[in-house]
Design a protein around this motif. Structure first.
Motif, PDB file in Angstrom:
ATOM      1  N   GLU A 110       0.825  -1.209   0.000  1.00 13.20           N
ATOM      2  CA  GLU A 110       0.000   0.000   0.000  1.00 13.20           C
ATOM      3  C   GLU A 110       0.856   1.255   0.000  1.00 13.20           C
ATOM      4  OE1 GLU A 110      -4.151  -0.976   2.178  1.00 13.20           O
ATOM      5  OE2 GLU A 110      -2.374  -1.146   3.468  1.00 13.20           O
ATOM      6  N   ALA A 111       1.943   1.257   0.789  1.00 12.61           N
ATOM      7  CA  ALA A 111       2.829   2.419   0.849  1.00 12.61           C
ATOM      8  C   ALA A 111       3.463   2.677  -0.512  1.00 12.61           C
ATOM      9  CB  ALA A 111       3.909   2.198   1.909  1.00 12.61           C
ATOM     10  N   LYS A 112       3.894   1.621  -1.162  1.00 15.16           N
ATOM     11  CA  LYS A 112       4.495   1.772  -2.488  1.00 15.16           C
ATOM     12  C   LYS A 112       3.467   2.292  -3.490  1.00 15.16           C
ATOM     13  CE  LYS A 112       7.643   1.135  -5.723  1.00 15.16           C
ATOM     14  NZ  LYS A 112       8.882   1.943  -5.782  1.00 15.16           N
ATOM     15  N   ALA A 113       2.247   1.770  -3.425  1.00 16.91           N
ATOM     16  CA  ALA A 113       1.195   2.213  -4.343  1.00 16.91           C
ATOM     17  C   ALA A 113       0.862   3.683  -4.137  1.00 16.91           C
ATOM     18  CB  ALA A 113      -0.057   1.358  -4.165  1.00 16.91           C
ATOM     19  N   GLU A 114       0.871   4.112  -2.878  1.00 15.40           N
ATOM     20  CA  GLU A 114       0.577   5.521  -2.599  1.00 15.40           C
ATOM     21  C   GLU A 114       1.640   6.437  -3.209  1.00 15.40           C
ATOM     22  OE1 GLU A 114      -1.927   5.135   1.582  1.00 15.40           O
ATOM     23  OE2 GLU A 114       0.246   4.883   1.583  1.00 15.40           O
ATOM     24  N   VAL A 115       2.894   6.028  -3.147  1.00 13.35           N
ATOM     25  CA  VAL A 115       3.959   6.837  -3.738  1.00 13.35           C
ATOM     26  C   VAL A 115       3.839   6.846  -5.261  1.00 13.35           C
ATOM     27  CG1 VAL A 115       6.453   7.027  -4.054  1.00 13.35           C
ATOM     28  CG2 VAL A 115       5.518   6.508  -1.796  1.00 13.35           C
ATOM     29  N   LEU A 116       3.533   5.691  -5.843  1.00 12.38           N
ATOM     30  CA  LEU A 116       3.348   5.640  -7.298  1.00 12.38           C
ATOM     31  C   LEU A 116       2.185   6.528  -7.737  1.00 12.38           C
ATOM     32  CD1 LEU A 116       3.918   1.827  -7.983  1.00 12.38           C
ATOM     33  CD2 LEU A 116       5.443   3.725  -8.574  1.00 12.38           C
ATOM     34  N   CYS A 117       1.101   6.507  -6.968  1.00  7.96           N
ATOM     35  CA  CYS A 117      -0.037   7.371  -7.285  1.00  7.96           C
ATOM     36  C   CYS A 117       0.350   8.847  -7.162  1.00  7.96           C
ATOM     37  CB  CYS A 117      -1.212   7.061  -6.357  1.00  7.96           C
ATOM     38  SG  CYS A 117      -2.045   5.493  -6.705  1.00  7.96           S
ATOM     39  N   ALA A 118       1.151   9.164  -6.157  1.00  2.27           N
ATOM     40  CA  ALA A 118       1.613  10.545  -5.986  1.00  2.27           C
ATOM     41  C   ALA A 118       2.425  10.988  -7.198  1.00  2.27           C
ATOM     42  CB  ALA A 118       2.444  10.670  -4.708  1.00  2.27           C
ATOM     43  N   GLU A 119       3.282  10.117  -7.703  1.00  3.61           N
ATOM     44  CA  GLU A 119       4.071  10.433  -8.893  1.00  3.61           C
ATOM     45  C   GLU A 119       3.157  10.745 -10.080  1.00  3.61           C
ATOM     46  OE1 GLU A 119       6.468   7.014  -9.463  1.00  3.61           O
ATOM     47  OE2 GLU A 119       7.877   7.484  -7.845  1.00  3.61           O
TER      48      GLU A 119
ATOM     49  N   ARG B  48       2.232   4.856   7.183  1.00  2.00           N
ATOM     50  CA  ARG B  48       1.991   3.414   7.063  1.00  2.00           C
ATOM     51  C   ARG B  48       3.283   2.629   7.326  1.00  2.00           C
ATOM     52  NH1 ARG B  48      -2.447   1.722   4.785  1.00  2.00           N
ATOM     53  NH2 ARG B  48      -2.676   3.606   3.518  1.00  2.00           N
ATOM     54  N   LEU B  49       4.387   3.163   6.837  1.00  2.00           N
ATOM     55  CA  LEU B  49       5.670   2.487   7.037  1.00  2.00           C
ATOM     56  C   LEU B  49       6.089   2.537   8.504  1.00  2.00           C
ATOM     57  CD1 LEU B  49       7.515   3.840   3.887  1.00  2.00           C
ATOM     58  CD2 LEU B  49       6.744   1.492   4.265  1.00  2.00           C
ATOM     59  N   ILE B  50       5.814   3.656   9.169  1.00  2.00           N
ATOM     60  CA  ILE B  50       6.104   3.763  10.608  1.00  2.00           C
ATOM     61  C   ILE B  50       5.311   2.697  11.374  1.00  2.00           C
ATOM     62  CG2 ILE B  50       5.570   5.176  12.638  1.00  2.00           C
ATOM     63  CD1 ILE B  50       8.085   6.140  11.510  1.00  2.00           C
ATOM     64  N   ALA B  51       4.043   2.514  11.000  1.00  2.00           N
ATOM     65  CA  ALA B  51       3.210   1.511  11.659  1.00  2.00           C
ATOM     66  C   ALA B  51       3.712   0.095  11.387  1.00  2.00           C
ATOM     67  CB  ALA B  51       1.765   1.640  11.172  1.00  2.00           C
ATOM     68  N   ALA B  52       4.288  -0.115  10.214  1.00  2.00           N
ATOM     69  CA  ALA B  52       4.716  -1.463   9.824  1.00  2.00           C
ATOM     70  C   ALA B  52       6.032  -1.874  10.466  1.00  2.00           C
ATOM     71  CB  ALA B  52       4.849  -1.539   8.304  1.00  2.00           C
ATOM     72  N   THR B  53       6.925  -0.934  10.699  1.00  2.00           N
ATOM     73  CA  THR B  53       8.289  -1.287  11.076  1.00  2.00           C
ATOM     74  C   THR B  53       8.509  -1.420  12.571  1.00  2.00           C
ATOM     75  OG1 THR B  53       8.817   1.073  10.841  1.00  2.00           O
ATOM     76  CG2 THR B  53       9.378  -0.367   9.002  1.00  2.00           C
ATOM     77  N   GLY B  54       7.525  -1.080  13.378  1.00  2.00           N
ATOM     78  CA  GLY B  54       7.634  -1.326  14.799  1.00  2.00           C
ATOM     79  C   GLY B  54       8.421  -0.283  15.569  1.00  2.00           C
ATOM     80  N   ALA B  55       8.800  -0.635  16.796  1.00  2.00           N
ATOM     81  CA  ALA B  55       9.360   0.330  17.736  1.00  2.00           C
ATOM     82  C   ALA B  55      10.718   0.864  17.319  1.00  2.00           C
ATOM     83  CB  ALA B  55       9.460  -0.302  19.123  1.00  2.00           C
ATOM     84  N   ARG B  56      11.495   0.083  16.545  1.00  2.00           N
ATOM     85  CA  ARG B  56      12.823   0.556  16.171  1.00  2.00           C
ATOM     86  C   ARG B  56      12.777   1.811  15.303  1.00  2.00           C
ATOM     87  NH1 ARG B  56      16.396  -0.375  19.460  1.00  2.00           N
ATOM     88  NH2 ARG B  56      17.786   0.488  17.873  1.00  2.00           N
TER      89      ARG B  56
END
Length: 383
Positions: free
Chosen positions: A276-285, A328-336
């Motif tokens: 989804e994150a990748k698709a959002e960036v592609l749509c932004a482009e 979305r990426l922040i939510a996916a990658t966890g506490a680190r």
């Protein structure tokens, strides 16, 4: 299309910007080395007119150039975006002003377009006073483009003025959530004399009605200002989001679940978030590209308020999609991802700041575009 500036974003330049990104953030101002590297690469002259020694590129050149620089340093990309945006606008001023500003076409153009200052007419020009905020790259700026108000008539009238750095004072108050290295301090003017040729009616300037814009070799300067500025801001956000995807991929590739020992990359939900994150960036482009198409149509003679509203909405929606992608990426990658040394945390802070810029106000852009879709007028909105 002129691609000289965009193609100058070399791996070596990105390494320089990246090497000084942390120092810029800590200093709350862009590192001298970053400014020098972009100047050496010829990036600051990208939207300077050919008649003044610039490249006279188009918005696609700016989009590629700024978004690529954001991979190395988001603050450097933001200052570059602001500088090229101001150059693009100042090309609609009289040629005498252009010649003064671009005696050296490789310098930083700073300023604040919001009408925070007061301007008063006098026999030999104007006097300017006021305090402007969010002046990105102020410490490195040579000429400043400032928004002003004239209260001498029955109704206030807006003007924009070009002022040299020597006539201004900087108030170092830039302590912000993100884009910390942009040095977006406040600027103060106290009864500064501005000659007539460096002041323009804002309606003429922002309405793409300047006679000077039509004298250049291309139609770049005939593009309506407000939707064009939204595309500028979109370039920075796009680069931020692209970099966040790269950072998230690298982080997840080395993480394991502390309880099961399995690689986090094996989590199905993670794959969905990344997709989804990748698709959002592609749509932004695609949206930014479409917005530029519309604005080029406007510059070529097909301008209209509905067209401007659509172009600005597309650019603002692109910025919103970049924000959602990073979140979305922040939510996916966890506490680190929340630690200060995490590039994802920095991307989150920076893209959050980028979306606060008035030129990409998503709510207003959606409202205006939506009104055009149902046949309502856009009176009272700046397009």
């Amino acid at each position: 299309m002129n691609v000289s500036a965009a193609s100058s974003v070399s791996p070596t330049l990105l390494e320089t910007l990246s090497a000084h990104a942390e120092a810029s953030d800590l200093a709350r101002s862009l590192a001298d080395e970053s400014v020098a590297a972009m100047r050496e690469a010829g990036l600051f002259r990208a939207l300077v007119p050919r008649r003044a020694g610039g490249d006279e590129g188009d918005l696609r050149v700016m989009l590629e150039m700024v978004s690529e620089c954001a991979r190395g340093c988001s603050s450097a990309a933001w200052v570059l975006m602001v500088s090229t945006g101001h150059d693009w606008i100042m090309a609609s001023f009289p040629e005498q002003a252009q010649d003064e500003v671009w005696a050296d076409p490789d310098l930083v153009s700073a300023g604040s377009l919001a009408p925070a200052g007061v301007i008063e007419r006098r026999e030999d020009g104007w006097t300017l006073s006021g305090r402007w905020g969010f002046v990105s790259g102020a410490a490195h700026g040579s000429w400043f483009l400032m928004g002003t108000v004239d209260h001498s008539e029955e109704r206030p009238r807006l003007y924009h003025a070009i002022v040299p750095r020597s006539d201004l004072e900087l108030d170092d108050n830039w302590h912000a959530l993100g884009l910390r290295g942009t040095g977006s301090v406040e600027v103060v003017a106290d009864k500064v004399l501005v000659p007539e040729h460096r002041v323009m009616d804002s309606g003429v300037l922002f309405g793409a009605r300047s006679e000077w814009a039509s004298r250049h070799a291309t139609n770049t300067y005939k593009i309506p200002i407000m939707p064009g500025l939204a595309v500028h801001a979109g370039a920075s956000s796009l680069g931020l989001a692209r970099g966040a995807i790269d950072a998230a991929s690298e982080l997840m590739g080395v993480q394991s679940d502390k309880y099961t020992g399995r690689k986090k990359l094996d989590r199905p939900g993670l794959h969905t978030r990344f997709a989804e994150a990748k698709a959002e960036v592609l749509c932004a482009e695609k949206l930014l590209d479409s917005a530029i198409d519309l604005l080029e149509q406007a510059a070529n003679g097909s301008d209209s308020l509905p067209l401007r509203a659509e172009a600005k909405f597309q650019a603002c929606y692109a910025v919103e999609l970049c924000r959602r992608s990073v979140n979305r990426l922040i939510a996916a990658t966890g506490a680190r991802s929340v630690f200060d040394d995490s590039p994802l945390q920095k991307a989150f802070r920076d893209v959050t700041m980028a979306t606060k810029h008035q030129t990409v106000n998503f709510d207003e852009a959606s409202l205006v575009y939506g009104r055009t879709l149902v046949g309502l007028d856009t009176k009272g909105f700046i397009l």
